[in-house]
Design a protein around this motif. Structure first.
Motif, mmCIF file in Angstrom:
data_model
loop_
_atom_site.group_PDB
_atom_site.id
_atom_site.type_symbol
_atom_site.label_atom_id
_atom_site.label_comp_id
_atom_site.label_asym_id
_atom_site.label_seq_id
_atom_site.Cartn_x
_atom_site.Cartn_y
_atom_site.Cartn_z
ATOM 1 N N UNK A 97 0.846 -1.173 0.000
ATOM 2 C CA UNK A 97 0.000 0.000 0.000
ATOM 3 C C UNK A 97 0.896 1.242 0.000
ATOM 4 N N UNK A 98 0.348 2.399 -0.411
ATOM 5 C CA UNK A 98 1.140 3.627 -0.388
ATOM 6 C C UNK A 98 1.766 3.874 0.981
ATOM 7 N N UNK A 99 3.047 4.233 0.978
ATOM 8 C CA UNK A 99 3.729 4.547 2.224
ATOM 9 C C UNK A 99 4.439 3.376 2.859
ATOM 10 N N UNK A 100 4.255 2.135 2.301
ATOM 11 C CA UNK A 100 4.861 0.956 2.917
ATOM 12 C C UNK A 100 6.231 0.614 2.330
ATOM 13 N N UNK A 101 6.599 1.213 1.208
ATOM 14 C CA UNK A 101 7.848 0.848 0.526
ATOM 15 C C UNK A 101 9.065 1.362 1.290
ATOM 16 N N UNK A 102 10.195 0.642 1.152
ATOM 17 C CA UNK A 102 11.438 1.052 1.792
ATOM 18 C C UNK A 102 12.490 1.391 0.763
ATOM 19 N N UNK A 103 13.699 1.671 1.220
ATOM 20 C CA UNK A 103 14.813 1.975 0.329
ATOM 21 C C UNK A 103 15.212 0.720 -0.440
ATOM 22 N N UNK A 104 15.493 0.869 -1.716
ATOM 23 C CA UNK A 104 15.955 -0.238 -2.559
ATOM 24 C C UNK A 104 17.397 0.034 -2.974
ATOM 25 N N UNK A 105 18.239 -0.988 -2.873
ATOM 26 C CA UNK A 105 19.596 -0.916 -3.406
ATOM 27 C C UNK A 105 19.617 -1.632 -4.751
ATOM 28 N N UNK A 106 20.173 -0.967 -5.765
ATOM 29 C CA UNK A 106 20.198 -1.581 -7.093
ATOM 30 C C UNK A 106 21.330 -0.988 -7.924
ATOM 31 N N UNK A 107 21.471 -1.493 -9.130
ATOM 32 C CA UNK A 107 22.521 -1.026 -10.039
ATOM 33 C C UNK A 107 22.000 0.113 -10.914
ATOM 34 N N UNK A 108 22.877 1.083 -11.157
ATOM 35 C CA UNK A 108 22.552 2.200 -12.042
ATOM 36 C C UNK A 108 23.812 2.643 -12.773
ATOM 37 N N UNK A 109 23.611 3.251 -13.942
ATOM 38 C CA UNK A 109 24.724 3.823 -14.706
ATOM 39 C C UNK A 109 24.825 5.297 -14.335
ATOM 40 N N UNK A 110 25.834 5.636 -13.570
ATOM 41 C CA UNK A 110 25.991 7.004 -13.070
ATOM 42 C C UNK A 110 27.009 7.763 -13.909
ATOM 43 N N UNK A 111 26.652 8.996 -14.267
ATOM 44 C CA UNK A 111 27.610 9.909 -14.908
ATOM 45 C C UNK A 111 28.135 10.826 -13.814
ATOM 46 N N UNK A 112 29.417 10.701 -13.515
ATOM 47 C CA UNK A 112 30.006 11.514 -12.453
ATOM 48 C C UNK A 112 30.404 12.891 -12.958
ATOM 49 N N UNK A 113 30.634 13.014 -14.277
ATOM 50 C CA UNK A 113 31.016 14.311 -14.835
ATOM 51 C C UNK A 113 30.899 14.250 -16.355
ATOM 52 N N UNK A 114 31.014 15.422 -17.004
ATOM 53 C CA UNK A 114 31.010 15.478 -18.456
ATOM 54 C C UNK A 114 32.202 14.723 -19.035
#
Length: 394
Positions: free
Chosen positions: A21-38
């Motif tokens: 239900x709304x409000x029940x979710x927690x933090x999720x750890x997952x993989x992402x492609x991060x751009x740290x800079x140009x």
């Protein structure tokens, strides 16, 4: 919660999540492609994705396309804060929702929308408008409350164009998500989230191409091919594709172009070449490159009195355009468009339904499908001109 879920086991693995239900979710750890800079490659990182707040939706991404706009951030030609998670053309499944969300529920298949539709601002309420006031076209990189939902190595990571899809999970505002048919193949309909809709809509909605007309498309990448498909759908009798790279001609002809030319093949201005080819009868031109010189060429190439020219390609930032005002004084119409002039939440589900009804073929636009971890290879394909659309799957 580690994100080691395949598309095929998604519903089974997240079965309990779909019941939240709304409000029940927690933090999720997952993989992402991060751009740290140009001018840096993507770095695959473990990130934390916070739960959705009020009127927000957290989405498990299933497939995402690589668009030239994402590359603009890497090259520094589009404003963005860093570090950032780019990507804006995707399909996913709603994992959880925040308080007050009414238009989607956990388990729904959706397309995130880089162009929101709040249905309340002047642009949304006007039948001819679509540039919602909630659009993030200035690179703010945050959601409606002014904060981000991503963290990596203890640092906040910014959002991109209301979407951020180069990650296993993302959070968007409810106004930036459209529920679609559950049977739609994610690795195909993700293109409706940007490239296809932008081109197709430019022809049918912004340009309003009429049956029997002559159309000219400058730039034969994925969006340009989608413009051709839109012109064909609208009933154009002659569709001329223009590109310096003749290797693109075969695909353009396959999706509906009646002929293709390269400006290099003549010493005359392209507008003169087109006038001679068509008996001075070009009704519509579309600039799908984003170059100032081709914008002027496209304008000059449509009929001086009743022609319409549409700017589809994103122009370079901080650049000014100089042109002869007589090009407009004689009667030409010059238009621009974002997302093909389409209203995102209203029109995206309709386009998905039309795709399922085989009204157009997205397979023609997809040249490569790669696993998400090969994202840097996907951008190499883009920059080398080998791909039209590369789709990354999770």
């Amino acid at each position: 919660m580690k994100c080691l879920v395949t598309r095929h086991t998604l519903r089974e693995t997240l079965g309990t999540v779909f019941q939240r239900m709304p409000g029940e979710a927690g933090v999720i750890k997952c993989k992402a492609a991060v751009l740290w800079d140009q001018k840096k490659p993507f770095s695959i990182e473990e990130i934390e994705v916070a739960p959705p707040k009020t009127k927000e939706v957290r989405i498990k991404i299933l497939a995402t396309g690589i668009c030239r706009t994402d590359d603009h951030v890497i090259k520094g030609t589009m404003v963005s804060k860093f570090p950032v998670i780019v990507g804006h053309e995707a399909t996913g499944i709603v994992e959880s929702i925040g308080e007050g969300v009414t238009t989607v529920k956990p388990g729904d298949k959706v397309i995130p929308l880089f162009l929101p539709q709040c249905r309340e601002c002047n642009a949304c309420r006007n039948p001819d408008g679509n540039l919602c006031i909630r659009s993030d076209i200035t690179g703010l990189g945050v959601l409606a409350d002014g904060t981000t939902r991503f963290t990596c190595k203890g640092k906040p990571v910014y959002h991109f164009m209301n979407t951020s899809t180069f990650t296993e999970y993302t959070v968007v505002d409810e106004s930036s998500v459209a529920k679609i048919d559950d049977t739609a193949p994610p690795e195909k309909v993700c293109l409706i989230g940007c490239g296809f809709s932008t081109g197709y809509g430019a022809a049918v909605k912004t340009g309003k191409v009429k049956p029997g007309s002559t159309c000219v498309v400058f730039g034969l990448g994925g969006v340009g091919l989608s413009v051709i498909m839109g012109c064909k759908s609208a009933g154009a009798s002659r569709i001329i594709g223009i590109d310096l790279n003749k290797d693109k001609f075969e695909k353009a002809m396959a999706v509906g172009a009646t002929e293709c030319i390269s400006p290099k093949d003549s010493t005359k201005p392209i507008s003169e070449v087109l006038s001679e080819m068509t008996g001075n009868n070009v009704g519509y031109t579309f600039e799908v490159i984003g170059r100032l010189d081709t914008m002027i060429d496209a304008l000059a190439s449509c009929h001086m009195n009743y022609g319409t020219s549409v700017v589809v390609g994103a122009p370079p930032s901080a650049k000014m355009l100089t042109y002869d005002p007589m090009l407009l004084f004689t009667g030409r119409t010059w238009k621009g468009c974002v997302f093909g002039g389409l209203k995102s939440r209203d029109d995206v589900p309709k386009l998905v339904t039309e795709f399922l009804a085989k009204k157009f073929d997205l397979d023609q636009l997809i040249t490569h499908v790669l696993p998400f971890k090969q994202i840097n290879e996907g951008f190499e394909l883009l920059n080398s001109g080998q791909s039209i659309r590369t789709v990354l799957t999770f």
